[in-house]
Structures are given as C-alpha cells and as structure tokens.
Write a protein that holds these residues in place. Structure first.
Motif, PDB file in Angstrom:
ATOM      1  N   ALA A 125       0.901  -1.158   0.000  1.00  0.00           N
ATOM      2  CA  ALA A 125       0.000   0.000   0.000  1.00  0.00           C
ATOM      3  C   ALA A 125       0.935   1.201   0.000  1.00  0.00           C
ATOM      4  CB  ALA A 125      -0.889  -0.013   1.238  1.00  0.00           C
ATOM      5  N   LEU A 126       0.988   1.914  -1.120  1.00  0.00           N
ATOM      6  CA  LEU A 126       2.045   2.916  -1.321  1.00  0.00           C
ATOM      7  C   LEU A 126       1.562   4.340  -1.074  1.00  0.00           C
ATOM      8  CD1 LEU A 126       5.078   3.091  -2.402  1.00  0.00           C
ATOM      9  CD2 LEU A 126       4.029   3.891  -4.507  1.00  0.00           C
ATOM     10  N   ALA A 127       2.049   4.932   0.025  1.00  0.00           N
ATOM     11  CA  ALA A 127       1.834   6.369   0.250  1.00  0.00           C
ATOM     12  C   ALA A 127       3.070   7.136  -0.221  1.00  0.00           C
ATOM     13  CB  ALA A 127       1.579   6.642   1.726  1.00  0.00           C
ATOM     14  N   ASN A 128       4.233   6.499  -0.062  1.00  0.00           N
ATOM     15  CA  ASN A 128       5.523   7.138  -0.328  1.00  0.00           C
ATOM     16  C   ASN A 128       5.746   7.345  -1.829  1.00  0.00           C
ATOM     17  OD1 ASN A 128       8.873   5.980  -0.417  1.00  0.00           O
ATOM     18  ND2 ASN A 128       8.258   8.009   0.256  1.00  0.00           N
ATOM     19  N   LYS A 129       5.161   8.446  -2.355  1.00  0.00           N
ATOM     20  CA  LYS A 129       5.219   8.693  -3.806  1.00  0.00           C
ATOM     21  C   LYS A 129       6.643   8.906  -4.295  1.00  0.00           C
ATOM     22  CE  LYS A 129       2.700  12.197  -2.603  1.00  0.00           C
ATOM     23  NZ  LYS A 129       1.589  13.080  -2.654  1.00  0.00           N
ATOM     24  N   GLU A 130       7.532   9.411  -3.390  1.00  0.00           N
ATOM     25  CA  GLU A 130       8.910   9.696  -3.816  1.00  0.00           C
ATOM     26  C   GLU A 130       9.607   8.426  -4.328  1.00  0.00           C
ATOM     27  OE1 GLU A 130       7.620  10.595  -0.852  1.00  0.00           O
ATOM     28  OE2 GLU A 130       7.915  12.750  -0.535  1.00  0.00           O
ATOM     29  N   THR A 131       9.178   7.253  -3.821  1.00  0.00           N
ATOM     30  CA  THR A 131       9.731   5.986  -4.292  1.00  0.00           C
ATOM     31  C   THR A 131       9.557   5.852  -5.805  1.00  0.00           C
ATOM     32  OG1 THR A 131       9.488   4.768  -2.243  1.00  0.00           O
ATOM     33  CG2 THR A 131       9.209   3.498  -4.211  1.00  0.00           C
ATOM     34  N   VAL A 148       3.666  -8.726  -7.507  1.00  0.00           N
ATOM     35  CA  VAL A 148       3.241  -7.956  -6.324  1.00  0.00           C
ATOM     36  C   VAL A 148       2.290  -6.843  -6.753  1.00  0.00           C
ATOM     37  CG1 VAL A 148       4.179  -6.192  -4.759  1.00  0.00           C
ATOM     38  CG2 VAL A 148       5.179  -8.474  -4.801  1.00  0.00           C
ATOM     39  N   LYS A 149       1.252  -6.624  -5.974  1.00  0.00           N
ATOM     40  CA  LYS A 149       0.286  -5.565  -6.279  1.00  0.00           C
ATOM     41  C   LYS A 149       0.722  -4.274  -5.571  1.00  0.00           C
ATOM     42  CE  LYS A 149      -3.790  -4.756  -8.038  1.00  0.00           C
ATOM     43  NZ  LYS A 149      -3.985  -4.878  -9.473  1.00  0.00           N
ATOM     44  N   ILE A 150       0.779  -3.172  -6.325  1.00  0.00           N
ATOM     45  CA  ILE A 150       1.061  -1.865  -5.708  1.00  0.00           C
ATOM     46  C   ILE A 150      -0.268  -1.138  -5.604  1.00  0.00           C
ATOM     47  CG2 ILE A 150       2.382   0.285  -5.822  1.00  0.00           C
ATOM     48  CD1 ILE A 150       4.361  -1.939  -5.837  1.00  0.00           C
ATOM     49  N   LEU A 151      -0.753  -0.971  -4.394  1.00  0.00           N
ATOM     50  CA  LEU A 151      -2.064  -0.345  -4.174  1.00  0.00           C
ATOM     51  C   LEU A 151      -1.848   1.101  -3.739  1.00  0.00           C
ATOM     52  CD1 LEU A 151      -3.181  -3.465  -2.276  1.00  0.00           C
ATOM     53  CD2 LEU A 151      -4.364  -2.645  -4.312  1.00  0.00           C
ATOM     54  N   PRO A 152      -2.332   2.067  -4.533  1.00  0.00           N
ATOM     55  CA  PRO A 152      -2.039   3.462  -4.203  1.00  0.00           C
ATOM     56  C   PRO A 152      -2.797   3.964  -2.979  1.00  0.00           C
ATOM     57  CG  PRO A 152      -3.381   3.325  -6.210  1.00  0.00           C
ATOM     58  CD  PRO A 152      -3.109   1.925  -5.776  1.00  0.00           C
ATOM     59  N   VAL A 153      -2.089   4.719  -2.150  1.00  0.00           N
ATOM     60  CA  VAL A 153      -2.716   5.328  -0.967  1.00  0.00           C
ATOM     61  C   VAL A 153      -2.997   6.817  -1.208  1.00  0.00           C
ATOM     62  CG1 VAL A 153      -2.225   6.003   1.434  1.00  0.00           C
ATOM     63  CG2 VAL A 153      -1.868   3.647   0.706  1.00  0.00           C
ATOM     64  N   LEU A 272      -9.930   7.148   4.056  1.00  0.00           N
ATOM     65  CA  LEU A 272     -10.646   6.428   2.986  1.00  0.00           C
ATOM     66  C   LEU A 272      -9.664   5.718   2.032  1.00  0.00           C
ATOM     67  CD1 LEU A 272     -13.703   7.729   0.946  1.00  0.00           C
ATOM     68  CD2 LEU A 272     -11.912   6.338  -0.058  1.00  0.00           C
ATOM     69  N   PRO A 273      -8.738   6.453   1.375  1.00  0.00           N
ATOM     70  CA  PRO A 273      -7.816   5.712   0.490  1.00  0.00           C
ATOM     71  C   PRO A 273      -6.952   4.696   1.231  1.00  0.00           C
ATOM     72  CG  PRO A 273      -7.222   8.057   0.601  1.00  0.00           C
ATOM     73  CD  PRO A 273      -8.553   7.919   1.249  1.00  0.00           C
ATOM     74  N   ILE A 274      -6.611   4.995   2.494  1.00  0.00           N
ATOM     75  CA  ILE A 274      -5.802   4.018   3.252  1.00  0.00           C
ATOM     76  C   ILE A 274      -6.622   2.735   3.448  1.00  0.00           C
ATOM     77  CG2 ILE A 274      -4.788   3.519   5.524  1.00  0.00           C
ATOM     78  CD1 ILE A 274      -4.085   6.573   5.669  1.00  0.00           C
ATOM     79  N   ALA A 275      -7.869   2.893   3.871  1.00  0.00           N
ATOM     80  CA  ALA A 275      -8.729   1.720   4.109  1.00  0.00           C
ATOM     81  C   ALA A 275      -8.981   0.966   2.802  1.00  0.00           C
ATOM     82  CB  ALA A 275     -10.053   2.158   4.728  1.00  0.00           C
ATOM     83  N   TYR A 276      -9.121   1.719   1.705  1.00  0.00           N
ATOM     84  CA  TYR A 276      -9.360   1.076   0.407  1.00  0.00           C
ATOM     85  C   TYR A 276      -8.166   0.184   0.040  1.00  0.00           C
ATOM     86  CZ  TYR A 276     -10.895   0.330  -4.357  1.00  0.00           C
ATOM     87  OH  TYR A 276     -11.306  -0.264  -5.523  1.00  0.00           O
ATOM     88  N   ALA A 277      -6.962   0.746   0.191  1.00  0.00           N
ATOM     89  CA  ALA A 277      -5.752  -0.025  -0.148  1.00  0.00           C
ATOM     90  C   ALA A 277      -5.578  -1.214   0.796  1.00  0.00           C
ATOM     91  CB  ALA A 277      -4.517   0.883  -0.083  1.00  0.00           C
ATOM     92  N   MET A 278      -5.902  -1.012   2.064  1.00  0.00           N
ATOM     93  CA  MET A 278      -5.688  -2.088   3.036  1.00  0.00           C
ATOM     94  C   MET A 278      -6.667  -3.243   2.848  1.00  0.00           C
ATOM     95  SD  MET A 278      -4.795   0.004   6.466  1.00  0.00           S
ATOM     96  CE  MET A 278      -4.452  -1.421   7.484  1.00  0.00           C
TER      97      MET A 278
END
Ligand code: NAP
Length: 390
Positions: A125-131, A148-153, A272-278
C-alpha cells in the motif's frame, strides 16, 4: 502476489508515527478483526512509537535513529516486542514476509525498504510517492516480476485506481488528477516570492506531514503525483493532467474514448484511500463523512498556473524527459524543502534549486539501482552546495 489466507491480514507499517502512519492505525483500530500489525517503524519519535507498540503489540519495532534505541527499549520493557534500530534494520524488517506493507516513510529513504518488501513478495500500500518519482521504472518492473500488487494510498491515485478499467486500457484517452491549489492559490507571484514558512505550512484541505505540506504549497506535490500516476497506471506523459479543484471532492477523473468521464468523489479524509488499499479488493467502512452534494452546492475547476508555480512545470518537464531526470527532481526538491523548513532559503529558492539541478546534473537513462543512487547522491551534494552559497 501473496494471497491472504482469508483470515486476519498481517500489516507492516513503515513510517507509523507520521500523518499517514497514524491514520493507518486509526483504520486498524476500527477494523481490529481484519488487520494485525506486525511491524512499526519511525525515524526518531521513540515516544509515539512506544505508545503505538503498547497498543498494537507488533512483533517488532524499528527506530532509524540509533541514539533513541535505549529510550525505546526502556519504554517497552516488559512487552514482548523486539526493539531494533538503524537504517539497515528498517530494510531488513521490510524483507520479512507479511500480507501488506504500508509504505509511509517520507522521501527517498522509503525506496530501499519498499524494494525489499516487493522482493519478499509482499503487496504494497504505497503512500511514499517519492519511491516512484525516484525509481518508478525499477520499482514497477520488480513488482511485475514478483507478481506484487502496488495499491495506491495517495487519494488521487486511489481515485484513478477505482475508475480505471484495466480491460479497457486502450480505450482510455486521459487521466486527470485534481489539486486543492494549496495555500497560495490566490496569491500573486510577488506575494509568493515573500511567502513565509508558517504561511506555506497552512494547507486549506489536508493535515499532513511538513514535507508534503510544502510540496502542496509549491504544487511540486501535484507534479510528483503526475509522475507517480505515469508509473502506477503505465501512461504516457501526454495522457496526464492536473486541474485545480478547490473543494477537494473529486480526486481524479478517467476519460474514455467514447466521451465518458468516470470520477471518484469523497470528502477529503486520508482514512478512505488508506482503508481502500488495506482492504482491497473489498470495501470497508471508514469515518469519512458521507458526501452531501446539495450542501456542497458547487464545484469549481481551474487550470494550474505554471508561472506562479514553476515546480509543477519542472516536474512535468522531468517526467517528459525521463531517465534520471525525475530522480534529480526528487532529490533536489527534498534537499531544498528541508532547507526551507530550516529557514535557510526562501520559498521561491525551491524551484530555483530544482531547476539548477536539472540543468547541471548529467542526464542518463538510469534504470538500475546503483545509477539511481548515484544520481540521487550527486544531486543532493550539488543542492547542498548551492544552499551553502545562498
Ligand atoms: N499526509 C498525507 O495526507 C499524505 C497523502 C498522500 C501521500 N502522502 C505521502 O506519504 C508519505 C508520508 O507522508 P506523511 O505526511 O505521513 O509524512 P510525516 O508525517 O512526515 O511522516 C513520515 C514518517 O516517516 C518517518 N521517517 C522520516 N524520515 C525517515 C527516515 N529517514 N527513515 C525512516 N523513517 C523516516 C517518520 O518518523 P518520525 O515521526 O520519527 O519522524 C514518520 O513516521 C510521503 O511520501 C507523502 O508524500 C501523504
């Protein structure tokens, strides 16, 4: 991709003491029957990390700043939580298997832990956009290789993810992400020249960490998000744009070839986006207040001004150029924002430093990690030098 056995999801949270980390723990608190925290990490906030560890009882906690290890150990004496310290310990713990790694460290220090988690086959679950700005091609290729699935936060990318039909990918013309416009959206160029730190830290829609709040004021954040979206959804730069939408209700729109535009709307609340990704592919309840369109009354849209917000233009240009340009953009911005936060440079020195770095650091395709790390390091040294001369 690791398939969850249907029971409780094991979640490792990197950057748990930050704004996203704390909101993630709110989601876990609300859905403790679904999620079990296995790892918590911080940079130096030992007090909050210990408090979180006592509540969530992870297997391990890691603090990057080794001088804080003792304080953390003392605060957690009597708890069955492994206490680790140092940058390498964060990377090592990231390589341990779990169902989901929540990547919420700020900046380029999030890259190597996230890569290790991908190599371990953990969904992200990716919040760290700088990555992705720093090493998007490499990270996405590794994720594809490992399944691996990258789920945007990020709220905009979570919105795109919900509206983007991968089976119709060739029928998608364009993706638009929205921007609140930040605290300086109505300021003249001259006023922005004199913007003070406290003014830049006052975001109109979101409560966030200090670095992303400054990026939002300069609109660099929107530029970083366009680059993030390019990698996450495999789009060309000309298929992406950003529009200023003050109400922050529509988060993104996907434009299809038949003229249909599918958007995601919600009140601004990162839970909301955190819960969606999780919870993905399920949906779960969040404390986000229901949307009342009548009460909202109207929504407005404006083109962002590249002249007043040169960081957005620089990010788009770097995205178009590709190769190490976005690595350079990101590193220069991180160094300049850090200096602005310490009051060493002015607000408009940020785009000046980024532009100087993009002009002075040699362009290269930079697909492999050693070259990416070199470009990042070289840029930081250059910008630190420019700051010291300032
Ligand atoms: N906040 C938002 O609403 C939001 C929305 C979308 C995307 N994001 C993205 O999510 C990421 C986190 O943002 P944030 O607002 O939560 O930032 P933040 O509040 O500053 O939190 C950053 C977290 O990373 C830790 N950290 C900082 N430097 C580190 C290092 N060198 N090594 C290891 N850990 C380190 C911090 O620990 P300490 O607390 O000990 O310093 C903290 O736990 C950013 O990439 C941001 O762009 C944030």
């Amino acid at each position: 991709m690791r398939v969850n056995s249907g029971g409780v999801k094991k979640v490792a949270i990197f950057g748990s003491t930050g704004s996203i980390g704390c909101s993630t723990l709110d989601v876990v608190r609300q859905h403790s029957d679904r999620f079990k925290v296995t790892v918590l990490t911080a940079n130096e906030n030992a007090e909050l990390l210990a408090q979180q560890a006592k509540e969530f009882q992870p297997a391990s906690v890691v603090i990057k700043n080794e001088s804080k290890r003792e304080a953390l150990q003392t605060a957690l004496s009597g708890c069955s939580v492994e206490v680790l310290a140092g940058e390498q310990a964060i990377r090592d713990v990231a390589a341990e298997p779990c169902d989901l790694t929540l990547a919420a460290i700020v900046g380029a220090p999030g890259l190597l832990p996230t890569l290790n988690a991908i190599k371990a086959g953990n969904n992200i679950a990716l919040a760290n956009k700088e990555t992705l700005v720093c090493a998007g091609d490499l990270v996405m290729a590794e994720a594809r290789r490992r399944g691996v699935k990258i789920l945007p936060v990020d709220s905009e990318h979570c919105a795109v993810f919900q509206c983007f039909d991968p089976e119709q990918r060739t029928k998608i013309d364009k993706v638009t992400i929205t921007a609140s416009g930040g605290p300086f959206r109505d300021w003249s160029k001259e006023q922005i020249q004199n913007a003070q730190l406290e003014q830049a830290l006052k975001h109109p829609s979101w409560e966030m960490g200090r670095k992303i709040t400054i990026d939002s004021a300069s609109l660099m954040n929107k530029g970083l998000e366009l680059i993030e979206a390019k990698h996450l959804f495999d789009l060309r730069p000309d298929q992406l744009d950003a529009v200023v939408h003050r109400q922050s209700i529509i988060h993104a729109l996907v434009h299809y070839c038949d003229g249909s535009v599918i958007a995601q709307l919600a009140n601004p609340d990162m839970r909301l986006p955190i819960a969606y990704a999780m919870a993905w592919p399920e949906r779960i309840e969040t404390p986000c207040p229901p949307l009342d369109l009548v009460k909202l009354g109207m929504m407005t849209f404006e083109a962002p001004c590249h002249e007043r917000f040169p960081c957005l233009r620089l990010a788009i240009e770097a995205m178009e150029v590709g190769g190490n340009a976005t690595t350079v953009l990101n590193a220069a911005n991180e160094e300049a924002v850090s200096a602005f936060l310490k009051r060493k440079i002015t607000f408009m020195d940020i785009p000046a430093m980024v532009e100087a770095a993009l002009e002075q650091i040699e362009w290269s395709p930079a697909q492999e990690l050693p070259q990416i790390i070199d470009s990042d390091r070289e840029t930081r040294l250059l910008v630190q030098h420019l700051i010291s001369k300032n």
